[in-house]
Design an enzyme around this catalytic site. Structure first.
Site, mmCIF file in Angstrom:
data_model
loop_
_atom_site.group_PDB
_atom_site.id
_atom_site.type_symbol
_atom_site.label_atom_id
_atom_site.label_comp_id
_atom_site.label_asym_id
_atom_site.label_seq_id
_atom_site.Cartn_x
_atom_site.Cartn_y
_atom_site.Cartn_z
ATOM 1 N N CYS A 189 0.765 -1.211 0.032
ATOM 2 C CA CYS A 189 0.051 0.061 -0.158
ATOM 3 C C CYS A 189 0.850 1.215 0.023
ATOM 4 O O CYS A 189 2.035 1.313 0.598
ATOM 5 C CB CYS A 189 -0.837 -0.161 1.289
ATOM 6 S SG CYS A 189 -2.150 -1.457 1.386
ATOM 7 N N ARG A 230 5.656 -0.162 -6.081
ATOM 8 C CA ARG A 230 5.384 -0.967 -4.965
ATOM 9 C C ARG A 230 4.486 -1.884 -5.043
ATOM 10 O O ARG A 230 4.384 -2.932 -4.226
ATOM 11 C CB ARG A 230 4.931 -0.006 -3.721
ATOM 12 C CG ARG A 230 5.938 1.221 -3.305
ATOM 13 C CD ARG A 230 5.369 2.020 -2.299
ATOM 14 N NE ARG A 230 4.900 1.533 -0.873
ATOM 15 C CZ ARG A 230 5.585 1.536 -0.059
ATOM 16 N NH1 ARG A 230 7.002 2.126 -0.034
ATOM 17 N NH2 ARG A 230 5.388 1.092 1.288
ATOM 18 N N TRP A 270 -3.009 -2.570 -1.499
ATOM 19 C CA TRP A 270 -2.630 -3.947 -1.783
ATOM 20 C C TRP A 270 -3.534 -4.806 -0.948
ATOM 21 O O TRP A 270 -3.358 -4.678 0.524
ATOM 22 C CB TRP A 270 -1.134 -4.269 -1.512
ATOM 23 C CG TRP A 270 -0.712 -5.554 -1.995
ATOM 24 C CD1 TRP A 270 -0.360 -5.928 -3.110
ATOM 25 C CD2 TRP A 270 -0.398 -6.593 -1.073
ATOM 26 N NE1 TRP A 270 0.149 -7.265 -2.978
ATOM 27 C CE2 TRP A 270 -0.041 -7.701 -1.855
ATOM 28 C CE3 TRP A 270 -0.552 -6.742 0.315
ATOM 29 C CZ2 TRP A 270 0.400 -9.022 -1.105
ATOM 30 C CZ3 TRP A 270 -0.198 -8.116 0.905
ATOM 31 C CH2 TRP A 270 0.137 -9.150 0.141
ATOM 32 N N ASN A 285 -1.979 2.077 5.947
ATOM 33 C CA ASN A 285 -0.935 0.980 5.689
ATOM 34 C C ASN A 285 -0.719 0.302 6.759
ATOM 35 O O ASN A 285 -0.828 0.703 7.963
ATOM 36 C CB ASN A 285 0.361 1.355 5.137
ATOM 37 C CG ASN A 285 0.411 2.018 3.938
ATOM 38 O OD1 ASN A 285 -0.719 2.193 3.086
ATOM 39 N ND2 ASN A 285 1.480 2.706 3.330
ATOM 40 N N GLY A 286 -0.830 -1.004 6.627
ATOM 41 C CA GLY A 286 -0.559 -2.079 7.836
ATOM 42 C C GLY A 286 -1.797 -2.839 8.167
ATOM 43 O O GLY A 286 -2.674 -2.960 7.277
ATOM 44 N N GLU A 291 17.160 -18.574 -6.041
ATOM 45 C CA GLU A 291 16.960 -17.254 -6.543
ATOM 46 C C GLU A 291 16.604 -17.310 -8.064
ATOM 47 O O GLU A 291 15.207 -16.677 -8.352
ATOM 48 C CB GLU A 291 18.046 -16.598 -6.313
ATOM 49 C CG GLU A 291 18.019 -14.955 -6.771
ATOM 50 C CD GLU A 291 16.770 -14.164 -6.348
ATOM 51 O OE1 GLU A 291 16.417 -14.509 -5.227
ATOM 52 O OE2 GLU A 291 16.590 -13.028 -6.760
ATOM 53 N N LYS A 337 12.966 -15.769 -9.157
ATOM 54 C CA LYS A 337 12.794 -14.677 -10.276
ATOM 55 C C LYS A 337 11.572 -15.144 -11.461
ATOM 56 O O LYS A 337 10.683 -14.595 -11.707
ATOM 57 C CB LYS A 337 14.178 -14.569 -10.842
ATOM 58 C CG LYS A 337 14.814 -13.348 -10.869
ATOM 59 C CD LYS A 337 14.821 -12.133 -9.956
ATOM 60 C CE LYS A 337 13.855 -12.209 -8.852
ATOM 61 N NZ LYS A 337 14.420 -11.544 -7.719
ATOM 62 N N HIS A 365 15.425 -37.464 -4.124
ATOM 63 C CA HIS A 365 14.589 -37.839 -2.815
ATOM 64 C C HIS A 365 13.314 -37.369 -2.872
ATOM 65 O O HIS A 365 12.693 -37.392 -2.011
ATOM 66 C CB HIS A 365 15.238 -37.150 -1.682
ATOM 67 C CG HIS A 365 16.748 -37.595 -1.623
ATOM 68 N ND1 HIS A 365 17.137 -38.859 -0.960
ATOM 69 C CD2 HIS A 365 17.949 -37.075 -1.795
ATOM 70 C CE1 HIS A 365 18.224 -39.137 -0.967
ATOM 71 N NE2 HIS A 365 18.980 -37.937 -1.402
ATOM 72 N N LYS A 412 6.333 -4.354 -3.692
ATOM 73 C CA LYS A 412 7.671 -4.117 -3.767
ATOM 74 C C LYS A 412 8.250 -4.399 -2.379
ATOM 75 O O LYS A 412 9.526 -4.908 -1.950
ATOM 76 C CB LYS A 412 8.151 -2.768 -4.229
ATOM 77 C CG LYS A 412 9.635 -2.689 -4.363
ATOM 78 C CD LYS A 412 10.477 -3.493 -5.129
ATOM 79 C CE LYS A 412 11.992 -3.131 -5.282
ATOM 80 N NZ LYS A 412 12.590 -4.486 -5.749
HETATM 81 O O1 M6R Z 1 13.150 -5.245 0.684
HETATM 82 P P1 M6R Z 1 13.358 -6.647 0.984
HETATM 83 O O2 M6R Z 1 14.906 -7.129 0.428
HETATM 84 O O3 M6R Z 1 13.400 -7.076 2.644
HETATM 85 O O4 M6R Z 1 12.200 -7.341 0.629
HETATM 86 C C1 M6R Z 1 12.263 -8.818 0.748
HETATM 87 C C2 M6R Z 1 11.229 -9.575 -0.516
HETATM 88 O O5 M6R Z 1 10.133 -9.137 0.037
HETATM 89 C C3 M6R Z 1 11.987 -9.339 -1.611
HETATM 90 O O6 M6R Z 1 13.131 -9.783 -1.898
HETATM 91 C C4 M6R Z 1 11.057 -10.294 -2.748
HETATM 92 O O7 M6R Z 1 11.158 -11.478 -2.435
HETATM 93 C C5 M6R Z 1 11.262 -9.799 -4.033
HETATM 94 N N1 M6R Z 1 9.908 -9.537 -4.853
HETATM 95 C C6 M6R Z 1 12.224 -10.763 -4.730
HETATM 96 O O8 M6R Z 1 12.202 -10.431 -6.239
#
Ligand code: M6R
Length: 613
Positions: free
Chosen positions: A2, A27, A79, A105-106, A486, A490, A509, A608
């Site tokens: 948000c 965001r 959001w 927000n929150g 990772e 992605k 496994h 974000k």
């Molecule tokens: O701002 P942060 O690095 O703490 O965020 C952590 C995760 O929310 C962030 O890395 C998220 O997994 C990304 N969308 C990955 O691309």
């Protein structure tokens, strides 16, 4: 997640608010709304969907200059947490009189009991949100002083909030408060902007005040008065924003993600510059604020983070154990404080976060501080809550990361973790010669990444062979195991392909049961100990019909021949190699998502910065 924008001043309020919301789009959100004070009433406009839709709606309904005299307003991108992303559930929400409007927000955790009590008092609710309950609560507490009403209401809520509240009875004034969700106030010349993120402020002023938890602000066009929730005045310094406007534009790239992938050589150079000491074979990370003796006395490093930052921590775990000879552990930040971890003064906790606002990571930081650990942060956003609360740490200097999918933050996190491990290592078993060798390898990182970025077109061609499937599996071992995790993250977050990362040895496994003819397996088969075993695992996948895309070390043609397709990764130290390897997987995910026509910079359902637990 948000976003909040509030404005008091002489400019066109609607335009400023919608412009601010646009700046917060990165965001992630799913509905948007705006409220203004017009003479003696509040007017609201909300839409489900994008800010562009809100802008069109406002132009259609308010475009006749009807509200040109308004000086005060609040706006929000939502959001969804409580209730679906509909127009009714979008913020701002009004109280029962329609005289108070609020954006939030929150999460209000006790909203159910508050709602039941308010309903018992005759309140009627239109939405499913916790926020509308807070708006009604403020309205109920309002006996003619909005500031006091917000204080009284916030005393009754459990959970987290960043709020901005206006009342038609008090035009020219916004009440803003925070607990757990950031609020920053831009102090301009005859105008003041309230926001959840400095990105919404930078076009108006560079002078900002960050609220701390339990701060509440009375905001007018010419002044910002700060108190705590018990009405005791507090003082916060005015900080200068250091936000790079150009970084917030796409600069000719089709997407922010692609731009940020290409920016990595420069971002990494900034993260590394001035931090390597070739004479001592060590690194200079003054923000850590630790003496060599303190570092020498450490018994353990605990790395906490979420998502991509957690994966960087997993690479860090290998680095600390391998280079610094110190016991290292990675903790999922969300689990940390609920697990009652054993921590003490000989533990170094490193909180890893791009945004510095992730609620779970912040909660872990607070728990670490509480338990007496030596807590520091590895954060990108300067002045963010985690960096302020830890008080020590190392900034990434990666520059603003706009795309929801984290790219340059990850590679800079790993680079800084390597430098931290080098520093600790030099205080332990690492010799000056070994230190110098590693420092030279770290110095090469920007150039190594450049070599992978230069393969973008080739990776785009390869992606065509993998863009149609609905599943993909990533395998790796040693420090390439977190790279596999990772790579899978992605791909899944931007292309919506179901992707999983596994340790190469784990396949047999269980996960190998998933393989069918042509199932894509992305195998990281660069030179790390155990590579031969990974090659065996690849054969097992091929025997079951999988199509293999391999990441192989430069000039390793023998390994490349085992693959259906391959990408060459420059040869370097095995820990350093995690960085160019992940860049190849970022490009792969990007090109697959592009071929699938996905909304790359703002993937569905994602935010974000995740400021709720
Ligand atoms: O701002 P942060 O690095 O703490 O965020 C952590 C995760 O929310 C962030 O890395 C998220 O997994 C990304 N969308 C990955 O691309």
């Amino acid at each position: 997640m948000c976003g909040i924008v509030g404005y008091v001043g002489k400019a066109d309020v609607t335009e400023v608010l919608i412009g601010g919301l646009k700046r917060l789009e990165y965001r992630g959100y799913d509905s948007a709304g705006v409220a203004l004070i017009d003479d003696d009433r509040i007017v609201v406009n909300k839409v489900s969907g994008k800010v562009a839709g809100l802008k069109a709606r406002v132009r259609e309904e308010w475009g006749d200059g009807r509200y040109a005299k308004a000086t005060t307003g609040i706006a929000h991108t939502r959001w969804a947490t409580h209730g679906t992303p509909t127009e009714v559930n979008a913020h701002p929400h009004l109280d029962h009189t329609g005289e108070v409007a609020l954006v939030h927000n929150g999460i209000i955790e006790n909203y159910r009991s508050l709602r039941a009590r308010l309903e018992g008092n005759g309140h009627h609710f239109e939405s499913d949100t916790d926020t509308e309950v807070l708006a009604h609560l403020v309205g109920e507490c309002d006996k003619g002083d909005l500031f006091q009403a917000v204080c009284d209401a916030l005393h009754q809520v459990e959970g987290t909030f960043g709020v901005a509240v206006i009342s038609s009875r008090e035009p020219g004034r916004i009440i803003a408060a925070r607990r757990g969700s950031p609020i920053v106030i831009g102090v301009g010349d005859g105008e003041t902007i309230v926001a959840s993120d400095a990105a919404a402020i930078m076009a108006h002023t560079q002078r900002v005040v960050y609220l701390d938890d339990n701060d509440i602000a009375i905001v007018t066009a010419d002044a910002v008065e700060l108190r705590d929730l018990n009405n005791v005045p507090v003082t916060r310094e005015i900080a200068e924003l250091r936000y790079d406007e150009a970084a917030a534009e796409k600069g000719g790239y089709e997407h922010f993600m692609l731009k940020e992938i290409h920016e990595q050589p420069e971002a990494l150079a900034n993260a590394i510059r001035g931090r390597l000491d070739f004479d001592l074979g060590s690194s200079v990370l003054s923000g850590m604020g630790t003496s060599p003796r303190e570092l020498g006395e450490l018994a353990r490093v605990v790395l906490v983070g979420c998502g991509t930052s957690l994966h960087a921590g997993l690479v860090g775990e290998y680095a600390f154990e391998d280079l610094a000879d110190i016991h290292a552990e990675v903790e999922q930040a969300a689990e940390f404080r609920y697990r009652n971890p054993i921590m003490g003064s000989r533990d170094l906790m490193v909180a890893i976060s791009q945004s510095g606002e992730t609620a779970d990571t912040l909660a872990a930081v607070r728990e670490g501080i509480q338990k007496g650990a030596f807590v520091m942060s590895l954060v990108n956003v300067v002045g963010s809550t985690i960096s302020r609360e830890t008080g020590r740490g190392v900034y990434l200097h990666a520059g603003p990361e706009i795309s929801v999918a984290s790219t340059k933050a990850f590679t800079c996190q790993v680079a800084v973790l390597l430098m931290m491990a080098l520093k600790l290592g030099r205080g332990r078993r690492f010799s000056r010669v070994q230190g110098r060798e590693l420092a030279r390898e770290i110095e090469r990182i920007p150039e190594l990444v450049e070599m992978v970025v230069a393969q973008s077109d080739r990776i785009a061609e390869i992606a065509k062979e993998y863009s149609k499937g609905e599943h993909a599996y990533f395998i790796g071992r040693g420090p390439m195991y977190p790279v596999a995790l990772e790579g899978a993250l992605k791909l899944k977050e931007i292309s919506y392909v179901h992707a999983e990362g596994f340790h190469a040895a784990e396949l047999k496994h269980g996960p190998i049961a998933l393989l069918e003819q042509d199932t894509p397996v992305i195998a990281i088969a660069c030179d790390v100990p155990g590579k031969d075993k990974t090659l065996g695992n690849i054969e097992e996948c091929k025997a079951r019909g999988a199509r293999i895309l391999g990441l192989v070390s430069e000039r390793d043609h023998e390994t490349a021949e085992c693959m259906d397709d391959y990408i060459m990764i420059p040869r370097c130290h095995q820990l350093v190699a995690t960085i160019p390897a992940v860049v190849a997987l970022q490009l792969f995910a990007y090109h697959v998502a592009r071929l699938r026509g996905c909304e790359i910079d703002q993937p569905r359902n994602l935010a974000k910065s995740v400021t709720v637990e």
